[in-house]
Design a protein around this motif. Structure first.
Motif, PDB file in Angstrom:
ATOM      1  N   GLN A 321       0.832  -1.202   0.000  1.00  0.00           N
ATOM      2  CA  GLN A 321       0.000   0.000   0.000  1.00  0.00           C
ATOM      3  C   GLN A 321       0.870   1.258   0.000  1.00  0.00           C
ATOM      4  OE1 GLN A 321      -2.662   0.407   3.344  1.00  0.00           O
ATOM      5  NE2 GLN A 321      -3.556   2.298   2.573  1.00  0.00           N
ATOM      6  N   GLN A 322       1.923   1.264   0.801  1.00  0.00           N
ATOM      7  CA  GLN A 322       2.797   2.437   0.895  1.00  0.00           C
ATOM      8  C   GLN A 322       3.516   2.718  -0.422  1.00  0.00           C
ATOM      9  OE1 GLN A 322       5.932   2.143   3.867  1.00  0.00           O
ATOM     10  NE2 GLN A 322       7.145   3.706   2.831  1.00  0.00           N
ATOM     11  N   ASP A 325       1.134   3.856  -3.096  1.00  0.00           N
ATOM     12  CA  ASP A 325       0.684   5.216  -2.808  1.00  0.00           C
ATOM     13  C   ASP A 325       1.743   6.245  -3.210  1.00  0.00           C
ATOM     14  OD1 ASP A 325      -1.350   6.986  -1.294  1.00  0.00           O
ATOM     15  OD2 ASP A 325       0.550   7.505  -0.341  1.00  0.00           O
ATOM     16  N   GLN A 329       1.538   9.188  -6.072  1.00  0.00           N
ATOM     17  CA  GLN A 329       1.843  10.588  -5.772  1.00  0.00           C
ATOM     18  C   GLN A 329       2.844  11.161  -6.765  1.00  0.00           C
ATOM     19  OE1 GLN A 329      -0.031  11.660  -3.350  1.00  0.00           O
ATOM     20  NE2 GLN A 329       0.620  13.790  -3.348  1.00  0.00           N
ATOM     21  N   PHE A 346      -2.535  -0.328  -5.651  1.00  0.00           N
ATOM     22  CA  PHE A 346      -2.911   0.289  -4.375  1.00  0.00           C
ATOM     23  C   PHE A 346      -4.110  -0.421  -3.769  1.00  0.00           C
ATOM     24  CE2 PHE A 346      -5.399   3.226  -1.820  1.00  0.00           C
ATOM     25  CZ  PHE A 346      -4.449   3.691  -0.928  1.00  0.00           C
ATOM     26  N   ARG A 350      -4.391  -2.184  -0.093  1.00  0.00           N
ATOM     27  CA  ARG A 350      -5.353  -1.770   0.933  1.00  0.00           C
ATOM     28  C   ARG A 350      -6.252  -2.925   1.335  1.00  0.00           C
ATOM     29  NH1 ARG A 350      -7.048  -1.251   4.759  1.00  0.00           N
ATOM     30  NH2 ARG A 350      -8.084   0.445   5.873  1.00  0.00           N
TER      31      ARG A 350
END
Length: 394
Positions: A321-322, A325, A329, A346, A350
């Motif tokens: 997830q990190q 993400d 971005q 993603f 999650r």
């Protein structure tokens, strides 16, 4: 071999992901073509038993390949390793009739299986409250009644392994069994698809007095939690390996974007905030990988790996997830749209923090097990591994 599989997934599977995601006859035709290519190139079913038509690769050796294979959700199916969990379970706990009827066909990709454990309105972390029942008939067969949900891939499955209560009442720790149910059986029904964060693949199913042959019981009556525990530990570790591959894919996309995208202030790669995203994502990848492979080594050696699997599962889900993400971005609006796989990666990360055991379950289970090794005298007898006794599939 790792390089060959990586090239196969990146050059053949990933370009067809949109088609494969769509399902239907076109997806089935594309998957069949990919499977044929994998067989021709000697990449088919590498971790499955050689005597059944697989490659015979041990789990620890296969783990080195599972990351690159799992960079796409369709990689394991295209390369024939997807039924590893079911083949392992049926080979260990299926009777002679089940093994002879299904194992070779599973390895060949002729039939598909799925696994049904969770039920509506029953916490998936509490299998003792299972309400689905299997009653034994005069001829020894079983009649299954109940509902399950969040069952992956059941729409195209030929067999479903269902956890049902063959004794006692919901809440009892005893009396749970596993039965292998042909989905063509009268009374079996797919109730509805359950989209997860906008994507399909999970289903609610119903068993309305489905008759199951006596020899389709796995193990002995009451063995469900032992068998499920084996399956879950292996399955969670496999998924962690595949999440590593998907996180690496997101990381590569992020770095390519940063290195090639220019703004009014120059390349994105020269901006410190972008460099921070890259560093943190790389740190997450590099610190998670050893945790996952520690679990692999223990499982491969037949040792208690519950603590290590719990650590790996939480770390890998959070890490995916990190990293996804951060990649979104760095891509900006392009990372939210349909032109990259980042939204799907993603979403997988999650959902992974809830499905297959939420973070909270693994955190509590691991912490309790570790703390049992520390007495009041502070000796810390469990300091080296944190493993301990316990029951249930966690």
């Amino acid at each position: 071999m790792r390089g060959r599989i990586d090239r196969f997934v990146r050059s053949r599977v990933i370009p067809r992901e949109a088609l494969l995601d769509g399902g239907g006859p076109a997806a089935a035709e594309a998957l069949a073509e990919l499977r044929g290519q994998a067989q021709e190139e000697g990449l088919w079913a590498l971790p499955l038993p050689e005597e059944l038509g697989g490659g015979g690769l041990g789990f620890r050796a296969y783990a080195e390949l599972a990351e690159v294979e799992g960079a796409s959700d369709h990689g394991p199916a295209a390369l024939g390793s997807a039924p590893l969990l079911d083949v392992t379970m049926l080979a260990r706990h299926g009777g002679t009739a089940v093994r002879e009827a299904y194992l070779k066909r599973l390895v060949a990709g002729e039939i598909r299986t799925c696994y049904a454990m969770t039920e509506p309105d029953v916490p998936g972390t509490d299998p003792f409250r299972t309400g689905t029942r299997a009653e034994r008939g005069p001829d020894g067969s079983w009649v299954v009644t109940g509902r399950k949900w969040f069952t992956s891939g059941v729409a195209g499955a030929d067999l479903v392994t269902v956890m049902a209560r063959t004794g006692g009442a919901p809440g009892d720790r005893e009396g749970l069994s596993l039965l292998l149910v042909p989905t063509a059986s009268a009374g079996f029904r797919v109730v509805r698809e359950l989209p997860v964060l906008g994507t399909g693949g999970q289903y609610e199913i119903e068993f309305a007095r489905v008759r199951v042959p006596a020899d389709h019981l796995l193990g002995e009556p009451g063995d469900a939690l032992t068998i499920a525990g084996e399956r879950l530990r292996l399955g969670r570790t496999l998924r962690c390996l595949r999440w590593l591959g998907q996180a690496q894919r997101a990381f590569d996309l992020m770095c390519e974007r940063a290195a090639t995208r220019h703004g009014s202030r120059g390349p994105l790669a020269d901006q410190q905030l972008i460099q921070s995203h890259v560093f943190d994502a790389l740190l997450a990848l590099r610190t998670t990988r050893p945790l996952v492979h520690e679990a692999v080594a223990l499982i491969d050696a037949g040792r208690d790996a519950r603590t290590e699997v719990g650590l790996a599962k939480v770390a890998a889900a959070r890490m995916l997830q990190q990293v996804a993400d951060s990649a979104i971005q760095v891509h900006g609006a392009a990372g939210l749209g349909p032109d990259t796989p980042l939204p799907g990666l993603f979403r997988t990360g999650r959902a992974a923090r809830v499905l297959d055991g939420p973070d909270e379950l693994h955190i509590t289970s691991v912490a309790r097990r570790v703390l049992r090794g520390y007495g009041r005298d502070g000796s810390g007898s469990g300091r080296s591994s944190g493993s301990g006794s316990g029951s249930g599939p966690e």
